[in-house]
Design a protein around this motif. Structure first.
Motif, PDB file in Angstrom:
ATOM      1  N   GLN A 188       0.836  -1.208   0.000  1.00 31.02           N
ATOM      2  CA  GLN A 188       0.000   0.000   0.000  1.00 31.02           C
ATOM      3  C   GLN A 188       0.868   1.255   0.000  1.00 31.02           C
ATOM      4  O   GLN A 188       0.608   2.204  -0.732  1.00 31.02           O
ATOM      5  CB  GLN A 188      -0.926  -0.003   1.206  1.00 31.02           C
ATOM      6  N   THR A 189       1.915   1.247   0.819  1.00 32.20           N
ATOM      7  CA  THR A 189       2.825   2.397   0.876  1.00 32.20           C
ATOM      8  C   THR A 189       3.495   2.621  -0.478  1.00 32.20           C
ATOM      9  O   THR A 189       3.616   3.760  -0.952  1.00 32.20           O
ATOM     10  CB  THR A 189       3.901   2.167   1.957  1.00 32.20           C
ATOM     11  N   GLU A 190       3.937   1.523  -1.117  1.00 32.83           N
ATOM     12  CA  GLU A 190       4.572   1.636  -2.430  1.00 32.83           C
ATOM     13  C   GLU A 190       3.594   2.206  -3.458  1.00 32.83           C
ATOM     14  O   GLU A 190       3.959   3.071  -4.259  1.00 32.83           O
ATOM     15  CB  GLU A 190       5.062   0.263  -2.889  1.00 32.83           C
ATOM     16  N   TYR A 191       2.349   1.717  -3.427  1.00 34.52           N
ATOM     17  CA  TYR A 191       1.340   2.210  -4.367  1.00 34.52           C
ATOM     18  C   TYR A 191       1.077   3.698  -4.151  1.00 34.52           C
ATOM     19  O   TYR A 191       0.928   4.467  -5.115  1.00 34.52           O
ATOM     20  CB  TYR A 191       0.038   1.433  -4.207  1.00 34.52           C
ATOM     21  N   GLU A 192       0.999   4.110  -2.887  1.00 31.21           N
ATOM     22  CA  GLU A 192       0.749   5.524  -2.587  1.00 31.21           C
ATOM     23  C   GLU A 192       1.890   6.389  -3.106  1.00 31.21           C
ATOM     24  O   GLU A 192       1.671   7.488  -3.632  1.00 31.21           O
ATOM     25  CB  GLU A 192       0.578   5.712  -1.081  1.00 31.21           C
ATOM     26  N   GLU A 193       3.138   5.903  -2.951  1.00 29.22           N
ATOM     27  CA  GLU A 193       4.293   6.654  -3.457  1.00 29.22           C
ATOM     28  C   GLU A 193       4.233   6.765  -4.975  1.00 29.22           C
ATOM     29  O   GLU A 193       4.506   7.828  -5.543  1.00 29.22           O
ATOM     30  CB  GLU A 193       5.590   5.973  -3.011  1.00 29.22           C
ATOM     31  N   GLN A 194       3.884   5.640  -5.648  1.00 29.45           N
ATOM     32  CA  GLN A 194       3.764   5.667  -7.104  1.00 29.45           C
ATOM     33  C   GLN A 194       2.654   6.623  -7.540  1.00 29.45           C
ATOM     34  O   GLN A 194       2.803   7.368  -8.509  1.00 29.45           O
ATOM     35  CB  GLN A 194       3.468   4.259  -7.631  1.00 29.45           C
ATOM     36  N   ASN A 214       0.901  11.531 -10.101  1.00 26.85           N
ATOM     37  CA  ASN A 214       0.094  12.755 -10.029  1.00 26.85           C
ATOM     38  C   ASN A 214       0.965  13.996 -10.201  1.00 26.85           C
ATOM     39  O   ASN A 214       0.586  14.961 -10.875  1.00 26.85           O
ATOM     40  CB  ASN A 214      -0.657  12.818  -8.698  1.00 26.85           C
ATOM     41  N   THR A 215       2.153  13.966  -9.568  1.00 30.23           N
ATOM     42  CA  THR A 215       3.076  15.103  -9.686  1.00 30.23           C
ATOM     43  C   THR A 215       3.523  15.285 -11.133  1.00 30.23           C
ATOM     44  O   THR A 215       3.525  16.407 -11.666  1.00 30.23           O
ATOM     45  CB  THR A 215       4.303  14.879  -8.787  1.00 30.23           C
ATOM     46  N   THR A 233       0.703  16.562 -13.301  1.00 27.95           N
ATOM     47  CA  THR A 233       0.494  17.994 -13.040  1.00 27.95           C
ATOM     48  C   THR A 233       1.540  18.836 -13.774  1.00 27.95           C
ATOM     49  O   THR A 233       1.217  19.864 -14.387  1.00 27.95           O
ATOM     50  CB  THR A 233       0.565  18.277 -11.533  1.00 27.95           C
ATOM     51  N   GLU A 234       2.807  18.390 -13.715  1.00 31.23           N
ATOM     52  CA  GLU A 234       3.882  19.126 -14.387  1.00 31.23           C
ATOM     53  C   GLU A 234       3.665  19.144 -15.901  1.00 31.23           C
ATOM     54  O   GLU A 234       3.811  20.184 -16.547  1.00 31.23           O
ATOM     55  CB  GLU A 234       5.234  18.484 -14.046  1.00 31.23           C
ATOM     56  N   LYS A 235       3.318  17.967 -16.449  1.00 34.88           N
ATOM     57  CA  LYS A 235       3.099  17.885 -17.893  1.00 34.88           C
ATOM     58  C   LYS A 235       1.880  18.705 -18.323  1.00 34.88           C
ATOM     59  O   LYS A 235       1.877  19.338 -19.377  1.00 34.88           O
ATOM     60  CB  LYS A 235       2.920  16.425 -18.315  1.00 34.88           C
ATOM     61  N   SER A 236       0.840  18.695 -17.508  1.00 36.45           N
ATOM     62  CA  SER A 236      -0.349  19.492 -17.813  1.00 36.45           C
ATOM     63  C   SER A 236      -0.011  20.983 -17.810  1.00 36.45           C
ATOM     64  O   SER A 236      -0.518  21.755 -18.628  1.00 36.45           O
ATOM     65  CB  SER A 236      -1.453  19.205 -16.793  1.00 36.45           C
TER      66      SER A 236
END
Length: 389
Positions: free
Chosen positions: A184-190, A195-196, A199-202
């Motif tokens: 779960q922690t790994e998935y949250e980090e991914q 998302n980051t 956001t940057e590409k958008s």
């Protein structure tokens, strides 16, 4: 004298014609040079920017696909965590029951031993019977004592086996839970990383849109200048041609009508109505919020659905809605699918993110069962959607 004057006039007319032709050539050549040099450069710039935008949009689409796949995995992982948490809770109950059974067996065995010796049915009675010569009674008494011993030993072995089995199962489930929580922690980090990046590409796409608009605007301005230069060149050529025709009598008068009307008027309607699709009931919302406040401080337990004892995120939300007379699904994915996404969040609505739900209480705050080791508490809103039932 007249011949000389006539020759002079011819010479003057020829000179003026040559001068006018030279002027026309210079003007037209300048206009053509401007058009050929500026327009292709601006067109190439717009084309390059549009290609950059297309490439970036493809990257965003690829990243969004990865994010969607990850959100599916998070939803599946949530189900596994809930199931494992419930299994651990049941195993703890089984262990508790086994311990209670062992205590009951122990107390029963103590009562039997006490009864045997108080009633004279123990080894003292056996010795008494043997000394009296009644062998049959002695054998029966010995057999009875042995049966009691065998029964107690069997029960003790059964208890030990049960405790060991339950303890082993609990260890296995806790190991599985640890692995699931790490995943779960790994998935949250991914998810955070994706998302980051999205956001940057958008943001890059928005910047490219601005650059494209500026380049197109600049190209339009330059095209307008080019057309204006071409118009002036045409007017100059026309004036030169008129001057040439009227050169004999020095009449350069004329009327040029360049008037015109340009109508750029228009109407743009950007109005619209957003329908949240679900009616809000303040009474129901207040009941949900009150139920959420009542659980503040309750420990976080994966698979937990017991108020005041242990809750996970969807267990808390499900309980709060139950207090308001509403039945909702168990997992976050089902909660989103069964509710209505709204843009006007009100107290009692559900704050939804992939794999997590909470109760919105207003003013940008929510009550949530966040994670292991953190009791139910008030937090700042983290949300992808607001969901209403």
């Amino acid at each position: 004298m007249n011949d000389i004057c006539g020759d002079i006039d011819n010479i003057i007319r020829i000179g003026e014609k040559m001068k006018l032709k030279k002027i026309c050539s210079v003007v037209v050549a300048a206009a053509l040079t401007f058009s050929l040099s500026v327009t292709p450069i601006l067109a190439d710039e717009v084309s390059d920017l549009k290609k950059q935008k297309k490439d970036t949009e493809e990257q965003v689409n690829s990243l969004q696909t990865q994010l969607n796949s990850l959100m599916t995995k998070i939803s599946e992982l949530e189900n596994d965590l809930i199931t494992t948490g419930e299994e651990i809770s049941q195993t703890e109950e089984d262990l508790k029951a086994a311990q209670e059974e062992q205590e009951q067996q122990y107390q029963a065995m103590k009562r039997r031993i006490k009864y045997m010796y108080e009633a004279g049915t123990g080894s003292a009675t056996v010795e008494k019977v043997l000394s009296s010569g009644n062998t049959t009674s002695a054998l029966k008494q010995a057999e009875y004592s042995q049966d009691l011993h065998s029964y107690d030993r069997k029960k003790l072995n059964e208890y030990v086996a049960t405790v060991e089995k339950v303890a082993e199962l609990k260890d296995t489930l806790e190991t599985k839970m640890d692995d699931l929580e790490k995943t779960q922690t790994e998935y949250e980090e991914q998810k955070t990383e994706l998302n980051t990046t999205i956001t940057e590409k958008s943001s890059e796409i928005k910047d490219l849109d601005v650059q494209i608009d500026e380049a197109v605007k600049k190209a339009a301005e330059e095209e307008a200048k080019r057309q204006e230069e071409a118009r002036k060149a045409a007017e100059a050529a026309a004036a030169a041609e008129a001057a040439k025709k009227n050169n004999n009598n020095r009449n350069t008068g004329g009327t040029t009508n360049n008037g015109g009307t340009t109508n750029n008027g228009g109407t743009t309607n950007t109005g619209g109505t957003t329908n949240s699709g679900a009616t809000y009931n303040p009474s129901t919302g207040n009941a949900i919020v009150d139920a959420a406040y009542s659980q503040i401080g309750v420990p976080y337990v994966w698979g937990g659905t017991t108020p005041y004892v242990g809750l996970d995120c969807s267990g808390l939300v499900q309980y709060c809605y139950r207090q308001a007379g509403k039945s909702i699904p168990r997992t976050s994915g089902s909660i989103l699918a069964g509710g209505t996404i709204v843009s006007d969040p009100q107290p009692g609505d559900i704050c939804w993110t992939p794999g997590h739900v909470a109760i919105y209480i207003g003013n940008g705050q929510m009550i949530e069962a966040q994670q292991t080791g953190v009791p139910v508490k008030v937090s700042k809103v983290r949300v992808v959607y607001y969901v209403r039932y």
